[in-house]
Structure formats: C-alpha cells, structure tokens
Scaffold this motif. Structure first.
Motif, short mmCIF file in Angstrom:
data_model
loop_
_atom_site.label_atom_id
_atom_site.label_comp_id
_atom_site.label_asym_id
_atom_site.label_seq_id
_atom_site.Cartn_x
_atom_site.Cartn_y
_atom_site.Cartn_z
N ASP A 90 1.74 4.39 -6.91
CA ASP A 90 2.35 5.24 -7.94
C ASP A 90 2.89 4.35 -9.05
O ASP A 90 3.74 3.48 -8.78
N GLU A 149 -3.44 3.04 -3.44
CA GLU A 149 -2.85 4.33 -3.84
C GLU A 149 -1.41 4.12 -4.31
O GLU A 149 -0.45 4.64 -3.74
N THR A 162 -7.72 -1.04 -12.10
CA THR A 162 -7.52 0.30 -11.53
C THR A 162 -8.08 0.40 -10.11
O THR A 162 -7.64 1.26 -9.35
N ASP A 163 -9.01 -0.49 -9.73
CA ASP A 163 -9.51 -0.44 -8.36
C ASP A 163 -8.39 -0.76 -7.36
O ASP A 163 -8.32 -0.16 -6.28
N ILE A 171 -5.18 -0.10 -7.90
CA ILE A 171 -4.32 1.09 -7.91
C ILE A 171 -4.89 2.15 -6.96
O ILE A 171 -4.16 2.76 -6.17
N THR A 172 -6.20 2.32 -7.01
CA THR A 172 -6.86 3.31 -6.14
C THR A 172 -6.84 2.86 -4.68
O THR A 172 -6.49 3.64 -3.79
N ARG A 173 -7.19 1.60 -4.44
CA ARG A 173 -7.28 1.10 -3.07
C ARG A 173 -5.93 1.17 -2.36
O ARG A 173 -5.84 1.59 -1.21
N HIS A 204 0.86 -1.18 0.00
CA HIS A 204 0.00 0.00 0.00
C HIS A 204 0.90 1.23 0.00
O HIS A 204 1.93 1.26 0.68
#
Length: 342
Positions: free
Chosen positions: A282, A280, A273-274, A276-278, A255
C-alpha cells in the motif's frame, strides 16, 4: 491605525522584521496575541526560493500558539477570550470531495499559512475561530508551538495504520522523522530511523530511538531485514523527499506492508511497479495533518513524546532574520527553533 511587528520575506533571500497594520478580525475570526511561533524547514525553503508553493511578499509562520483576545461566542470548540490556544494552519473550503469525507488536508483549494496566505509570525494574528485548539493547563508556550510539527509526524503514522508490535522504518532524522520515531515507540511499535548523517542518528539514540541505521555506511536493506527477522518493516515512512530514499522504501517494506510518503521530492521518482504488485504494498501520500492537534497536545503534555528534546534554541522576534540566514547556511547546527514573544 496601530502597527505591529512581523517577519516577512519580500522575495527569496530577503527576510526582515517589518511593521504591518494591526489585524482586524473578519466575521467568524478570532484575534490572537501570538506568544510563540516555530521556524519550520519549509520556511527555510521559502527563504531560498525553492518552495514552489510560496508566493511573495509573504509574512511567514504556521507553527503558532497564543492567547485569544477576541472571538465569536458561537465557535465550535467553546473557546473564550483569555484561553491559550494553538492554531490549525491548514485552511480548507469545507465543500469539496476531500473535505466532505474529513480529509480536509487534501482540500482542492488548500491554503497554508505563511505559504499561500499571510502567516502568523507576528505580534497579533487573525484566524478562523473554529480552527483553534485549546492548550492543556501547564503546557509552556514553546511546547505548544511544537505541536504543529508533531501533527505532521502523527499524520504520517496514522496514514500507515501503525500498530503496537510492528516495525516502522523512518527515513530522515530531521524534526519530523525524529518525532515520528518517538510516536511509533509511544504506540508500542519498534522505530528504525535511517539517515546519512551520523550526528543526527547519535542524537536519535540519545532520545531513546530503538534502532538507527546510517544508510550511507551500511546496507540499509540488509540491516532492516536483520532487525525485523527477515520480514522487512510493516510500515515505512519517508520523510526526506530524496529520490533514492523514496525508491528504497519498496525494498525496506515487508510483503503486505504500507509506505507513507511525507517528504516532498523536487522531481518524480521511478518506481518498479512489479515489486508493488509482488509484495502487494500500500502506497499512501501523507500531506500536512487533519484533526491531529488534540492528540499531539496530549502526547506533549504527558511527555510520551517530549518535543522539547528537539529544541535547539529560542529567539526573540527581532532576532528571526539573522537566525533564518544562519539556519540556511548551517542547517546541521539546528533541529528546532521557536520564536518567543514573552
């Protein structure tokens, strides 16, 4: 006009040692007597015709070291005739947006030696005088020719902002991945190297790489989380270009972690992408290098990264065609080959 020997791909699958005219430096260029040149995986891709950036016919060679024969006096690095130098092979325009912020490797009109323009696997070569870097005293020509691949590894590590104490999972135990693992450990981080080929992982262990994972035989995700105390790696560096490996980076990374993509995949990869968002995460591209040559030469000179351990063998210029053909047929038998002109 005198002629020199050079290695040229007439077209895919056609490699030969040919005579070309002795190069003459244009304004702002230096003339260099090439003493050593590395054979790169991208050269093998160009030989196969699978490197879509290459145009033919093409003199190859971008991992270059040599002696300056002539040079304009007002060059920015203060290099003089007789100096031993390496060549920065990434020609940039200097005025587009990436160049204006120092990201010259992302130039809108980037030209790479041996790919878009003629390379330097030849007895003599001309290159912009401001794109030469002096070699430390005592460094061999073979070591100097191995600085360029090290800059690629360094750039990937730099793009991920690796810090001491962090875990860096590196996918792909070829020359770039192996050098990246050595760089990570030189930075005081923990290297975890993943590959499908056990022999390469055994070789990595012999180099002192801390952790290795055979991702074909082990659950790589579970193993990385076990090594990192359940967190995942703060940086993941993808060096293989294999689509499944690219996808796996999102599982291996911690994370708030960073992923750098150094490998060039043949087709696009579907990414969740979920995740990547969850987490966060880079995601950062890492193409070629920009300004990493002085550090690469320093790491080699101090043996903090011993690139000679990656050397499979050296060959003479006239042996290059048969060597390239053999590397293409037996890639598992080679790590790094350097052409010497001494």
């Amino acid at each position: 006009m005198s002629e020199i020997n050079a290695i040229r791909f007439a077209e895919p699958w056609q490699v030969s040692c040919v005579k070309i005219p002795m190069p003459e430096p244009k304004p702002g260029e230096a003339l260099i007597k090439i003493m050593a040149a590395g054979i790169c995986g991208s050269d093998i891709g160009a030989f196969r015709g699978t490197n879509g950036l290459v145009s033919y016919p093409r003199v190859i060679g971008h991992e270059l070291a040599g002696v300056v024969v002539s040079i304009p006096e007002n060059n920015k690095n203060g290099i003089k005739v007789g100096d031993r130098v390496v060549v920065d092979p990434y020609l940039y325009c200097g005025h587009c947006y990436p160049c204006s912020i120092g990201r010259t490797n992302c130039c809108d009109d980037l030209h790479v030696l041996g790919v878009h323009v003629e390379g330097g696997m030849a007895e003599y070569f001309c290159h912009p005088a401001d794109m030469l870097v002096k070699i430390p005293d005592g460094m061999s020509w073979v070591q100097a020719a191995m600085a360029e691949p090290l800059t690629i590894s360094l750039h990937g590590i730099h793009r991920g902002g690796l810090k001491a104490g962090e875990y860096c999972a590196i996918i792909g135990a070829g020359p770039i991945g192996l050098a990246a693992a050595m760089v990570a450990q030189a930075y005081g981080a923990h290297a975890i190297l993943l590959d499908l080929v056990q022999e390469r992982l055994d070789f990595a262990k012999s180099l002192g790489v801390e952790y290795t994972i055979n991702s074909g035989k082990e659950d790589a995700n579970a193993r990385v989380h076990e090594i990192t105390g359940g967190e995942g790696a703060q940086q993941v560096m993808e060096c293989s270009g294999a689509n499944p490996a690219i996808r796996s980076t999102l599982d291996l990374v911690s994370h708030a972690g960073r992923i750098t993509f150094t490998g060039w995949p043949k087709k696009e990869t579907s990414l969740p992408t979920d995740t990547i968002t969850r987490k966060e995460i880079d995601l950062r591209g890492a193409r070629t290098s920009a300004g990493e040559f002085p550090e690469a030469l320093e790491l080699i000179a101090t043996k903090k990264v011993d690139m000679l351990k990656l050397l499979t063998k050296t060959v003479k210029l006239e042996e290059v065609p048969e060597t390239i053909i053999d590397i293409e047929k037996n890639p598992g038998s080679y790590m790094k080959v350097v052409v010497t002109m001494e």
